[in-house]
Write a protein that holds these residues in place. Sequence first.
Motif, PDB file in Angstrom:
ATOM      1  N   GLY A  62      29.762  30.494  45.987  1.00  0.00           N
ATOM      2  CA  GLY A  62      28.410  30.319  45.456  1.00  0.00           C
ATOM      3  C   GLY A  62      28.273  28.992  44.751  1.00  0.00           C
ATOM      4  O   GLY A  62      29.267  28.359  44.368  1.00  0.00           O
ATOM      5  N   PRO A  63      27.041  28.561  44.559  1.00  0.00           N
ATOM      6  CA  PRO A  63      26.791  27.273  43.896  1.00  0.00           C
ATOM      7  C   PRO A  63      27.362  27.260  42.475  1.00  0.00           C
ATOM      8  O   PRO A  63      27.251  28.222  41.741  1.00  0.00           O
ATOM      9  CB  PRO A  63      25.261  27.174  43.860  1.00  0.00           C
ATOM     10  N   GLY A  64      27.977  26.167  42.136  1.00  0.00           N
ATOM     11  CA  GLY A  64      28.496  26.010  40.776  1.00  0.00           C
ATOM     12  C   GLY A  64      29.848  26.646  40.529  1.00  0.00           C
ATOM     13  O   GLY A  64      30.364  26.582  39.419  1.00  0.00           O
ATOM     14  N   HIS A  65      30.425  27.274  41.536  1.00  0.00           N
ATOM     15  CA  HIS A  65      31.741  27.901  41.397  1.00  0.00           C
ATOM     16  C   HIS A  65      32.645  27.405  42.517  1.00  0.00           C
ATOM     17  O   HIS A  65      32.177  26.991  43.565  1.00  0.00           O
ATOM     18  CB  HIS A  65      31.632  29.427  41.468  1.00  0.00           C
ATOM     19  N   SER A  66      33.928  27.480  42.277  1.00  0.00           N
ATOM     20  CA  SER A  66      34.882  27.082  43.311  1.00  0.00           C
ATOM     21  C   SER A  66      35.566  28.322  43.873  1.00  0.00           C
ATOM     22  O   SER A  66      35.604  29.380  43.233  1.00  0.00           O
ATOM     23  CB  SER A  66      35.932  26.136  42.728  1.00  0.00           C
ATOM     24  N   ALA A  67      36.100  28.172  45.071  1.00  0.00           N
ATOM     25  CA  ALA A  67      36.877  29.264  45.657  1.00  0.00           C
ATOM     26  C   ALA A  67      38.055  29.594  44.749  1.00  0.00           C
ATOM     27  O   ALA A  67      38.404  30.765  44.570  1.00  0.00           O
ATOM     28  CB  ALA A  67      37.350  28.874  47.061  1.00  0.00           C
ATOM     29  N   ASP A  68      38.652  28.573  44.160  1.00  0.00           N
ATOM     30  CA  ASP A  68      39.779  28.800  43.251  1.00  0.00           C
ATOM     31  C   ASP A  68      39.386  29.693  42.077  1.00  0.00           C
ATOM     32  O   ASP A  68      40.123  30.607  41.704  1.00  0.00           O
ATOM     33  CB  ASP A  68      40.322  27.471  42.713  1.00  0.00           C
ATOM     34  N   SER A  69      38.200  29.455  41.506  1.00  0.00           N
ATOM     35  CA  SER A  69      37.780  30.275  40.366  1.00  0.00           C
ATOM     36  C   SER A  69      37.506  31.716  40.793  1.00  0.00           C
ATOM     37  O   SER A  69      37.778  32.655  40.035  1.00  0.00           O
ATOM     38  CB  SER A  69      36.559  29.670  39.670  1.00  0.00           C
ATOM     39  N   VAL A  70      36.998  31.903  41.992  1.00  0.00           N
ATOM     40  CA  VAL A  70      36.780  33.265  42.501  1.00  0.00           C
ATOM     41  C   VAL A  70      38.126  33.976  42.675  1.00  0.00           C
ATOM     42  O   VAL A  70      38.286  35.136  42.283  1.00  0.00           O
ATOM     43  CB  VAL A  70      35.990  33.243  43.836  1.00  0.00           C
ATOM     44  N   ILE A  71      39.084  33.272  43.230  1.00  0.00           N
ATOM     45  CA  ILE A  71      40.422  33.862  43.424  1.00  0.00           C
ATOM     46  C   ILE A  71      41.040  34.208  42.077  1.00  0.00           C
ATOM     47  O   ILE A  71      41.609  35.294  41.901  1.00  0.00           O
ATOM     48  CB  ILE A  71      41.326  32.903  44.232  1.00  0.00           C
ATOM     49  N   GLU A  72      40.923  33.303  41.116  1.00  0.00           N
ATOM     50  CA  GLU A  72      41.446  33.570  39.768  1.00  0.00           C
ATOM     51  C   GLU A  72      40.829  34.838  39.188  1.00  0.00           C
ATOM     52  O   GLU A  72      41.537  35.669  38.612  1.00  0.00           O
ATOM     53  CB  GLU A  72      41.154  32.387  38.840  1.00  0.00           C
ATOM     54  N   CYS A  73      39.508  34.981  39.326  1.00  0.00           N
ATOM     55  CA  CYS A  73      38.822  36.173  38.810  1.00  0.00           C
ATOM     56  C   CYS A  73      39.287  37.430  39.530  1.00  0.00           C
ATOM     57  O   CYS A  73      39.519  38.464  38.894  1.00  0.00           O
ATOM     58  CB  CYS A  73      37.316  36.028  38.947  1.00  0.00           C
ATOM     59  N   MET A  74      39.400  37.356  40.838  1.00  0.00           N
ATOM     60  CA  MET A  74      39.840  38.524  41.613  1.00  0.00           C
ATOM     61  C   MET A  74      41.213  39.004  41.141  1.00  0.00           C
ATOM     62  O   MET A  74      41.433  40.196  40.967  1.00  0.00           O
ATOM     63  CB  MET A  74      39.894  38.189  43.109  1.00  0.00           C
ATOM     64  N   ILE A  75      42.112  38.063  40.933  1.00  0.00           N
ATOM     65  CA  ILE A  75      43.476  38.403  40.525  1.00  0.00           C
ATOM     66  C   ILE A  75      43.505  38.882  39.079  1.00  0.00           C
ATOM     67  O   ILE A  75      44.095  39.919  38.759  1.00  0.00           O
ATOM     68  CB  ILE A  75      44.423  37.198  40.716  1.00  0.00           C
ATOM     69  N   SER A  76      42.859  38.143  38.194  1.00  0.00           N
ATOM     70  CA  SER A  76      42.934  38.494  36.774  1.00  0.00           C
ATOM     71  C   SER A  76      42.220  39.801  36.456  1.00  0.00           C
ATOM     72  O   SER A  76      42.601  40.498  35.513  1.00  0.00           O
ATOM     73  CB  SER A  76      42.388  37.365  35.900  1.00  0.00           C
ATOM     74  N   GLN A  77      41.202  40.169  37.221  1.00  0.00           N
ATOM     75  CA  GLN A  77      40.462  41.396  36.966  1.00  0.00           C
ATOM     76  C   GLN A  77      41.009  42.596  37.736  1.00  0.00           C
ATOM     77  O   GLN A  77      40.538  43.716  37.541  1.00  0.00           O
ATOM     78  CB  GLN A  77      38.977  41.198  37.300  1.00  0.00           C
ATOM     79  N   SER A  78      42.011  42.365  38.553  1.00  0.00           N
ATOM     80  CA  SER A  78      42.557  43.460  39.358  1.00  0.00           C
ATOM     81  C   SER A  78      43.664  44.190  38.601  1.00  0.00           C
ATOM     82  O   SER A  78      44.523  43.567  37.979  1.00  0.00           O
ATOM     83  CB  SER A  78      43.121  42.910  40.671  1.00  0.00           C
ATOM     84  N   SER A  79      43.639  45.501  38.707  1.00  0.00           N
ATOM     85  CA  SER A  79      44.731  46.282  38.117  1.00  0.00           C
ATOM     86  C   SER A  79      45.928  46.325  39.067  1.00  0.00           C
ATOM     87  O   SER A  79      46.984  46.822  38.709  1.00  0.00           O
ATOM     88  CB  SER A  79      44.249  47.696  37.804  1.00  0.00           C
ATOM     89  N   THR A  80      45.741  45.793  40.278  1.00  0.00           N
ATOM     90  CA  THR A  80      46.814  45.793  41.283  1.00  0.00           C
ATOM     91  C   THR A  80      47.130  44.375  41.749  1.00  0.00           C
ATOM     92  O   THR A  80      47.364  44.136  42.931  1.00  0.00           O
ATOM     93  CB  THR A  80      46.414  46.662  42.499  1.00  0.00           C
ATOM     94  N   ALA A  81      47.137  43.430  40.828  1.00  0.00           N
ATOM     95  CA  ALA A  81      47.386  42.027  41.181  1.00  0.00           C
ATOM     96  C   ALA A  81      48.715  41.839  41.900  1.00  0.00           C
ATOM     97  O   ALA A  81      48.848  40.943  42.730  1.00  0.00           O
ATOM     98  CB  ALA A  81      47.338  41.156  39.931  1.00  0.00           C
TER      99      ALA A  81
END
Length: 142
Positions: A62-81
């Motif tokens: 999405g605009p204003g975000h990077s793929a890296d930041s999305v990946i970071e969020c997915m991992i950090s917010q996952s209980s199964t990282a």
Amino acid sequence: MHRDPTLTHLIQDNLSLARQRMVRDIAAAGNAFADTITIVFDGKTGTGDGFEDAGVVVLFSGPGHSADSVIECMISQSSTATEFTVVTSDRAIINIVTAAGATIISCDRFLEYREEGVQKARRKIRTSVSYTHLTLPTSDLV
């Protein structure tokens, strides 16, 4: 994607097509990697079709975000990282996702795995294809 020599020429000319080919190539490798693969691209949603394929989920940052930041969020917010494997050669992302317990595969190694998976899928297709030969009676020929 930028490390894939089969895509580098396309990236400048047609980024959407390069992304579609990457998705197709990864899907062609079948489940050599995982039951479901998530690919995160920078930017807004791609134009046109071609981002859907079996076992591959495509997300755009999405605009204003990077793929890296999305990946970071997915991992950090996952209980199964610890169940995630992230493909990257970016040192900052490697540090963040490994600290959360995810596994890392370098982009170059992933390309090798992908090619091995594609070759295996091609061999499987070749060995499972059978041809039916039809013989027409000569009376049917004009």
